[in-house]
Design a protein around this motif. Sequence first.
Motif, PDB file in Angstrom:
ATOM      1  N   PHE A  24       0.844  -1.369   0.091  1.00 14.01           N
ATOM      2  CA  PHE A  24      -0.015   0.029  -0.083  1.00 14.01           C
ATOM      3  C   PHE A  24       0.849   1.424   0.111  1.00 14.01           C
ATOM      4  CE2 PHE A  24      -3.682  -2.588   2.127  1.00 14.01           C
ATOM      5  CZ  PHE A  24      -4.217  -2.663   0.779  1.00 14.01           C
ATOM      6  N   VAL A  27       1.649   2.204  -3.683  1.00 15.60           N
ATOM      7  CA  VAL A  27       0.517   2.499  -4.700  1.00 15.60           C
ATOM      8  C   VAL A  27       0.472   3.999  -4.701  1.00 15.60           C
ATOM      9  CG1 VAL A  27      -0.757   0.235  -4.075  1.00 15.60           C
ATOM     10  CG2 VAL A  27      -1.322   2.590  -3.204  1.00 15.60           C
ATOM     11  N   ARG A  29      -1.447   7.504  -4.261  1.00 14.19           N
ATOM     12  CA  ARG A  29      -2.087   8.095  -3.240  1.00 14.19           C
ATOM     13  C   ARG A  29      -1.862   7.257  -1.871  1.00 14.19           C
ATOM     14  NH1 ARG A  29      -8.099   9.796  -4.948  1.00 14.19           N
ATOM     15  NH2 ARG A  29      -7.856  11.285  -3.245  1.00 14.19           N
ATOM     16  N   ARG A  32      -3.118   8.129   1.670  1.00 13.86           N
ATOM     17  CA  ARG A  32      -4.592   7.915   1.983  1.00 13.86           C
ATOM     18  C   ARG A  32      -4.980   6.209   2.160  1.00 13.86           C
ATOM     19  NH1 ARG A  32      -9.441  10.287  -1.844  1.00 13.86           N
ATOM     20  NH2 ARG A  32     -11.297   9.274  -0.637  1.00 13.86           N
ATOM     21  N   VAL A  33      -4.335   5.813   1.036  1.00  8.27           N
ATOM     22  CA  VAL A  33      -4.687   4.282   1.157  1.00  8.27           C
ATOM     23  C   VAL A  33      -4.237   3.488   2.436  1.00  8.27           C
ATOM     24  CG1 VAL A  33      -4.163   1.966  -0.174  1.00  8.27           C
ATOM     25  CG2 VAL A  33      -4.985   4.061  -1.297  1.00  8.27           C
ATOM     26  N   SER A 111      -3.756  -2.005  -7.212  1.00  8.58           N
ATOM     27  CA  SER A 111      -5.023  -0.939  -7.743  1.00  8.58           C
ATOM     28  C   SER A 111      -5.884  -0.703  -6.731  1.00  8.58           C
ATOM     29  CB  SER A 111      -5.629  -1.669  -8.848  1.00  8.58           C
ATOM     30  OG  SER A 111      -5.952  -2.947  -8.546  1.00  8.58           O
ATOM     31  N   ALA A 112      -5.550  -0.919  -5.573  1.00  5.86           N
ATOM     32  CA  ALA A 112      -6.514  -0.837  -4.503  1.00  5.86           C
ATOM     33  C   ALA A 112      -6.755   0.728  -4.125  1.00  5.86           C
ATOM     34  CB  ALA A 112      -6.284  -1.590  -3.072  1.00  5.86           C
ATOM     35  N   ASP A 113      -8.109   1.050  -3.732  1.00  2.00           N
ATOM     36  CA  ASP A 113      -8.349   2.312  -3.125  1.00  2.00           C
ATOM     37  C   ASP A 113      -8.518   2.385  -1.604  1.00  2.00           C
ATOM     38  OD1 ASP A 113     -10.869   0.961  -2.806  1.00  2.00           O
ATOM     39  OD2 ASP A 113     -12.012   2.341  -4.424  1.00  2.00           O
ATOM     40  N   ALA A 114      -8.927   3.403  -1.166  1.00  9.95           N
ATOM     41  CA  ALA A 114      -8.804   3.683   0.364  1.00  9.95           C
ATOM     42  C   ALA A 114     -10.039   2.402   0.737  1.00  9.95           C
ATOM     43  CB  ALA A 114      -9.294   4.898   0.686  1.00  9.95           C
ATOM     44  N   ARG A 115     -11.172   2.340   0.182  1.00  6.39           N
ATOM     45  CA  ARG A 115     -12.049   1.535   0.840  1.00  6.39           C
ATOM     46  C   ARG A 115     -11.740   0.489   0.502  1.00  6.39           C
ATOM     47  NH1 ARG A 115     -18.359   1.735  -1.778  1.00  6.39           N
ATOM     48  NH2 ARG A 115     -18.194   3.803  -0.778  1.00  6.39           N
ATOM     49  N   ARG A 116     -11.054  -0.360  -0.331  1.00  3.71           N
ATOM     50  CA  ARG A 116     -10.597  -1.691  -0.652  1.00  3.71           C
ATOM     51  C   ARG A 116      -9.337  -2.042   0.477  1.00  3.71           C
ATOM     52  NH1 ARG A 116      -8.704  -5.302  -4.326  1.00  3.71           N
ATOM     53  NH2 ARG A 116      -8.218  -7.471  -3.124  1.00  3.71           N
TER      54      ARG A 116
END
Length: 211
Positions: A24, A27, A29, A32-33, A111-116
């Motif tokens: 993380f 990646v 951002r 944030r992630v 490719s994960a965003d914050a929610r993931r």
Amino acid sequence: MDLPILPLAITMMAGPQIISAIIFVTVPRATRVSLAFLCGVALAVTAGVLVMLLVAHLLGNAVHLGSESDKGSVGNIIKYVLVGLLALLALKNWRGRETAEPPKWLGTLMSADARRAFTVGLLVIALMPSDLIVLLTVGVHLEQRHSGFAAALPFIVLTVLIAALPLLLRSLFRRRAETAMPAVRDWMNQHSWLINIGVCVLFIVLVLSGA
């Protein structure tokens, strides 16, 4: 504060857990992630301690767990059984080392965003057998000492702090960390079986030494 359980925080994040944290910070951002991931870890560990404290309390009501100084007490026997389970897990990892591959889901985190990341933080604790064993050990330990949830707070904080180490290193040594972290990530992915064995051995040593 219950100092003997603090070293168990190391085993909570060793393995796919810390690999996720390292991924993380590589990646877009990343801050944030990573913060979302840490929130998930904090929630999962806190809930896990509460649940296992309840389980240990129910066990204590059904069967007297005894004291830690009594090696034959029910509470200590439960710990020895958990040690045995992790010893079998370590043996399984050793025997399968030639064909071992990292979990496929780790490859999707780039490719994960914050929610993931938040969801991963929850599940990487809640669904990992080794972490569930550690949390149950903590619950039994606290019940034997007649300690409450407050005594586990340093353990929770240290677990989250260990999870935050990749992000902290990236913040402190930005350029060097950005270069080193992908290499560390790849090495840990390739040697996941060795890390899993190390986690099991560390847990066994800590429990048998009275952690």
